[in-house]
Design a protein around this motif. Structure first.
Motif, short mmCIF file in Angstrom:
data_model
loop_
_atom_site.label_atom_id
_atom_site.label_comp_id
_atom_site.label_asym_id
_atom_site.label_seq_id
_atom_site.Cartn_x
_atom_site.Cartn_y
_atom_site.Cartn_z
N TYR A 63 0.80 -1.22 0.00
CA TYR A 63 0.00 0.00 0.00
C TYR A 63 0.84 1.27 0.00
CZ TYR A 63 -3.98 -2.93 1.40
OH TYR A 63 -4.96 -3.87 1.45
N ARG A 64 2.09 1.18 0.42
CA ARG A 64 2.86 2.38 0.73
C ARG A 64 3.07 3.27 -0.48
NH1 ARG A 64 6.40 -1.18 4.39
NH2 ARG A 64 5.57 -0.74 6.48
N ALA A 65 3.25 2.69 -1.66
CA ALA A 65 3.49 3.52 -2.84
C ALA A 65 2.22 4.18 -3.35
CB ALA A 65 4.12 2.68 -3.95
N SER A 66 1.05 3.67 -2.96
CA SER A 66 -0.20 4.17 -3.51
C SER A 66 -0.84 5.27 -2.69
CB SER A 66 -1.21 3.01 -3.66
OG SER A 66 -1.55 2.48 -2.39
N THR A 67 -0.31 5.56 -1.49
CA THR A 67 -0.93 6.58 -0.64
C THR A 67 0.12 7.26 0.23
OG1 THR A 67 -2.66 7.00 1.02
CG2 THR A 67 -1.45 4.93 1.20
N SER A 68 -0.14 8.51 0.57
CA SER A 68 0.67 9.25 1.55
C SER A 68 -0.10 9.45 2.84
CB SER A 68 1.09 10.61 0.97
OG SER A 68 1.89 10.45 -0.17
N ASP A 69 -1.25 8.80 2.95
CA ASP A 69 -2.17 8.98 4.08
C ASP A 69 -2.24 7.67 4.85
OD1 ASP A 69 -4.25 9.49 5.81
OD2 ASP A 69 -5.59 10.31 4.29
N SER A 70 -1.74 7.66 6.09
CA SER A 70 -1.71 6.42 6.87
C SER A 70 -3.10 5.88 7.16
CB SER A 70 -0.94 6.65 8.18
OG SER A 70 0.43 6.88 7.92
N THR A 71 -4.10 6.74 7.22
CA THR A 71 -5.46 6.25 7.44
C THR A 71 -5.90 5.32 6.33
OG1 THR A 71 -6.01 8.29 8.62
CG2 THR A 71 -7.85 6.97 7.85
N ARG A 72 -5.44 5.56 5.12
CA ARG A 72 -5.83 4.73 3.98
C ARG A 72 -5.31 3.31 4.09
NH1 ARG A 72 -9.98 7.23 1.16
NH2 ARG A 72 -9.62 9.48 1.27
N LEU A 73 -4.33 3.07 4.95
CA LEU A 73 -3.83 1.72 5.13
C LEU A 73 -4.89 0.80 5.73
CD1 LEU A 73 -0.29 2.51 6.59
CD2 LEU A 73 -0.87 1.99 4.22
N LEU A 74 -5.88 1.38 6.41
CA LEU A 74 -6.93 0.59 7.04
C LEU A 74 -8.13 0.36 6.13
CD1 LEU A 74 -5.49 2.46 9.41
CD2 LEU A 74 -7.28 1.46 10.81
N ASP A 75 -8.12 0.95 4.94
CA ASP A 75 -9.31 1.01 4.09
C ASP A 75 -9.78 -0.37 3.66
OD1 ASP A 75 -11.29 2.52 3.00
OD2 ASP A 75 -10.26 2.85 1.10
N VAL A 134 -0.38 -2.40 12.34
CA VAL A 134 -1.68 -1.77 12.61
C VAL A 134 -2.54 -2.79 13.34
CG1 VAL A 134 -3.79 -0.81 11.63
CG2 VAL A 134 -1.57 -0.29 10.58
N ALA A 135 -3.19 -2.35 14.41
CA ALA A 135 -4.15 -3.19 15.13
C ALA A 135 -5.49 -2.46 15.18
CB ALA A 135 -3.66 -3.50 16.54
N LEU A 136 -6.55 -3.17 14.87
CA LEU A 136 -7.90 -2.61 14.88
C LEU A 136 -8.78 -3.42 15.82
CD1 LEU A 136 -10.28 -0.88 13.66
CD2 LEU A 136 -10.52 -2.73 11.98
N PHE A 137 -9.40 -2.73 16.77
CA PHE A 137 -10.38 -3.34 17.66
C PHE A 137 -11.72 -2.65 17.41
CE2 PHE A 137 -6.29 -3.74 19.72
CZ PHE A 137 -6.28 -5.06 20.18
N ALA A 138 -12.69 -3.40 16.94
CA ALA A 138 -14.01 -2.85 16.64
C ALA A 138 -15.06 -3.54 17.51
CB ALA A 138 -14.34 -3.03 15.16
N GLY A 139 -16.17 -2.85 17.70
CA GLY A 139 -17.27 -3.47 18.43
C GLY A 139 -16.97 -3.65 19.90
N VAL A 140 -16.91 -4.90 20.34
CA VAL A 140 -16.66 -5.21 21.75
C VAL A 140 -15.16 -5.12 21.99
CG1 VAL A 140 -16.98 -6.87 23.61
CG2 VAL A 140 -18.72 -6.65 21.82
N THR A 141 -14.68 -3.90 22.22
CA THR A 141 -13.26 -3.66 22.45
C THR A 141 -12.91 -3.97 23.90
OG1 THR A 141 -13.30 -1.90 20.81
CG2 THR A 141 -11.44 -1.94 22.32
N PRO A 142 -11.87 -4.75 24.16
CA PRO A 142 -11.46 -4.98 25.56
C PRO A 142 -11.18 -3.66 26.26
CG PRO A 142 -10.27 -6.44 24.06
CD PRO A 142 -11.00 -5.46 23.20
#
Length: 754
Positions: A63-75, A134-142
């Motif tokens: 993904y790194r060459a396609s974006t300069s926006d770190s948020t886009r890594l989660l897309d 990158v770590a993503l916790f959604a919903g029932v987050t500890p």
């Protein structure tokens, strides 16, 4: 078991068929990390919810060459979408809840947007080339990962320190890279180096990236001069989308036996960044960060301590696509607006292995945040309407204070091979306050010492607020066989309002309200001192099927439901006098921008996320061929007004074919998005049409060299971004046009390890 999820969109096939025959076996030369200070990682990670996701360095690399926006890594992750903003400052969304409703940590630091437009969100402080995991916790987050959030948690980290192997005198390594993207003439470079022995490690990482205005897949407006400026914009050019960003990070680490000490110094400078969905642009953002960490292993478990401080100076004004040099609103100085934010935090947490069955996590944390937001007066060329900005300094937020203290406890129990439970409780106290405010001058804004005036009434209020918040999370997992797992959970999560939601005060004129807006909808906002914290109740369940090793095929689905009490939404403001925009047709207007006040209401969100991975071919002339897919749906409603919630991503899916042969990895990816017809009426949100895109990507690795090439939006399809907001990238700024998505972009990236 170390659980790593492969990304949905990895690199693609641009390579010529004949080149596939020249594939060279990839060589990896990574130095092992400090396993001795990682406490039984497999045991600890087992308690992460099934719908959590992790991306490692190998997954992020394409993904790194396609974006300069770190948020886009989660897309590419299920349930994640992105609010459009600046080129490096998009805002993440988890299942319909965005921005401050998400706890976002960068190298363990809880950073805060110090801007009324949130032009410097937390993920803008790390370049994609420096993101290692990158770590993503959604919903029932500890509760050990949550706090002061109702959507979930995003944790983004740079590379862990590396040391020389036992017996080696020293470790010397580095990397250098560069990229180019055709759309917007985007280009950048990065450099990193490490020198270490068995005990000490010193690392440096730096990057620079910049781009001109992006181009849509077709005309969406008339070509011509931006009104009152000297800038000619073609019909397909997205005005005010240029940017430049520079990031540097210096890291020290000391390892002794089972203890690790880290100290990082970060520096960011963004000289400019345009915002096509905001009335203002970023004209400077300078941030300095100090981040210290201790991690140690003991006989009873592990202990981690962290202390950090971040100082940001941020300015807004008009860049060339918006700065008027002629006409009735000409003002060569623009409208200077400044913010100064300081964040200081400390955290202590322990993981205690009580028995083979029981693991306890205990922790406490404190965060201190200070914000000043002021607008210097100007001397306009003409008398009206800019004369209202003459006089004294306008204080939007004066000595804003937001402090938070949390303690939590979490119990995880592995009852047997089939059953696992997790139960956690977090207590949080939030203190908020702000100082007296004033407008530019008394004739337009009123005497700040007079309680009958707008600033005077705000100054007379009791602005000290204390919130006592309780979070609860409970999770139960059943694993009847190695190929399947089932999980259900409940979470009660809270978030106190941010400083602007409570303390933005001016309704004197449209300009002052328009400056408070991080939604990109073109509307103006004012706060409410008496806002209550949001309380979200979430239930979710996940069913996951996979091969026993979890490396070949998988399928998972997660339905969820969230009810939010005291959800901070918005209502049309009314009344006022003089130039107040709350008067007249503001309550009934449907075809223009409007003016709103933050207000507690109730909301519900429900939907489902699904992801799949299926090998189609293994071995032979084509190598391996795998199909991957992600499907996400969310529905958000205001239960009190029966209106739709703002910026809810419509039904969307990503399907990809990934082919790997030797050193080549090639992907063809389709992106499908439904029409957005369920829009927020109170905000006059714009509807958008459905669309489909085709992306191609390819990567090649040989020894220490990696090459990425690709084409985004292969057929140069024109589409309106569902979460892009209202187009305000040039003058006149008129209602009715959505920010379009980017047209075709051909890119290439080169990275060399040494």
């Amino acid at each position: 078991m170390k659980w790593v999820r492969k990304p949905i969109a990895v690199a693609v096939a641009l390579a010529l068929p004949g080149m596939w025959q020249c594939a060279v076996a990839q060589e990896a030369a990574a130095t092992p990390l400090m396993k001795e200070v990682v406490v039984n990682a497999s045991r600890i990670e087992s308690g992460e919810p099934l719908d959590s996701r992790r991306l490692d360095a190998a997954s992020i690399a394409p993904y790194r060459a396609s974006t300069s926006d770190s948020t886009r890594l989660l897309d590419a992750l299920p349930g994640v979408s992105v609010y459009g903003a600046g080129g490096v400052s998009s805002l993440p969304v988890i299942r319909g809840l965005a921005d401050d409703r998400i706890r976002i940590q960068v190298d363990g630091m809880d950073l805060v947007s110090s801007c009324a437009n949130h032009m410097n969100p937390p993920l803008s402080y790390i370049d994609p080339t420096n993101v290692d995991s990158v770590a993503l916790f959604a919903g029932v987050t500890p509760v050990s990962a949550g706090g002061d959030s109702i959507a979930g948690t995003i944790q983004v980290s740079s590379a862990a320190p590396e040391f020389a192997k036992a017996g080696e005198e020293k470790l010397l390594k580095g990397r250098a890279g560069a990229f180019y993207r055709s759309n917007g003439n985007a280009r950048g470079a990065n450099l990193a180096a490490t020198i270490a022995n068995e005990m000490l490690s010193l690392s440096y990482a730096g990057s620079t990236t910049q781009a001109d205005n992006t181009v849509a897949g077709g005309n969406f407006k008339a070509a011509g001069l931006s009104d009152g400026t000297t800038e000619w914009l073609a019909g397909d050019v997205v005005g005010s989308s240029m940017f430049k960003s520079q990031n540097q990070l210096l890291s020290f680490a000391l390892r002794r036996a089972e203890h690790l000490f880290e100290l990082k110094f970060g520096y960011q400078h963004i000289p400019y960044q345009g915002f096509p969905n905001q009335r203002m642009d970023l004209t400077d953002n300078t941030s300095q960060q100090v981040n210290g960490r201790y991690l140690g292993q003991y006989a009873w478990g592990s202990l981690e301590a962290r202390a950090y401080h971040e100082d940001t100076r941020h300015t807004m004004n008009f860049l060339e696509d918006k700065l008027q040099t002629s006409g009735p609103l000409q003002n060569l100085a623009g409208m200077p607006m400044d913010t100064h934010g300081k964040t200081t935090g400390v955290r202590l947490k322990a993981e205690i292995i009580s028995s083979e069955r029981d693991l306890f996590r205990l922790g406490g944390e404190y965060q201190k945040y200070r914000l000043n937001d002021w607008w210097d007066p100007i001397s306009p060329v003409v008398a009206m309407p800019m004369a209202g900005m003459k006089g004294s300094t306008f204080w939007n937020i004066n000595d804003g204070q937001r402090d938070r203290f949390d303690v939590y406890g979490e119990w995880e129990a592995s009852w047997n091979r089939q059953w696992l439970s997790q139960l956690g409780l977090r207590s949080s106290t939030v203190w908020m306050d702000s100082g007296d405010v004033q407008g530019y001058n008394t004739p337009f804004y009123g005497n700040p010492a007079n309680p009958a005036s707008i600033p005077g009434a705000f100054n007379a209020l009791d602005r000290q607020k204390t919130d006592h918040n309780i979070d609860l999370a409970a999770l139960l997992r059943f694993t009847p066989a190695a190929e399947q797992s089932y999980e259900a959970g409940y979470a009660r999560k809270t978030r106190s309002p941010n400083l602007y939601e409570r303390y933005a005060w001016s309704t004197n004129n449209p300009m002052a309200m328009n400056m408070v807006n991080w939604f990109g909808d073109g509307n103006g906002y004012v706060g409410d001192v008496n806002l209550k914290p949001e309380v979200a109740h979430t239930v979710s369940a996940t069913a996951a099927w996979h091969d026993a090793a979890r490396e070949q095929w998988s399928f998972s689905v997660t339905p969820y439901y969230t009810y939010v009490q005291d959800y901070v939404d918005a209502v049309r403001c009314s009344g006022g006098s003089g130039m107040s925009p709350c008067q007249g047709s503001n309550l009934t207007r449907t075809d223009n921008f409007v003016y709103l006040q933050f207000a507690n209401q109730t909301a519900r969100l429900y939907g489902a996320d699904a992801s799949a991975r299926l090998p189609l071919l293994e071995g032979g002339a084509l190598g391996s061929v795998t199909m991957t897919g992600v499907l996400s749906y969310v529905r958000g409603r205001n239960s009190q007004t029966d209106d739709n919630l703002y910026h809810i991503m419509p039904l969307n899916a990503k399907l990809a074919l990934v082919q790997g042969s030797g050193a080549w990895t090639n992907t063809i990816e389709g992106v499908l998005v439904d029409a957005k017809t369920q829009v927020s009426q109170v905000r006059n949100e714009l509807a958008t049409s459905g669309y489909g895109l085709l992306n191609l990507r390819s990567s090649y690795e040989w020894k220490q060299l990696r090459v990425d090439v690709g084409i985004e939006n292969l057929f140069d399809r024109f589409y309106e971004s569902p979460l892009g907001g209202a187009y305000l990238g040039q003058r006149p700024m008129v209602y009715g046009t959505a920010v379009p998505g980017s047209g075709r972009s051909i890119y290439a990236g080169l990275n060399l390890r040494f």
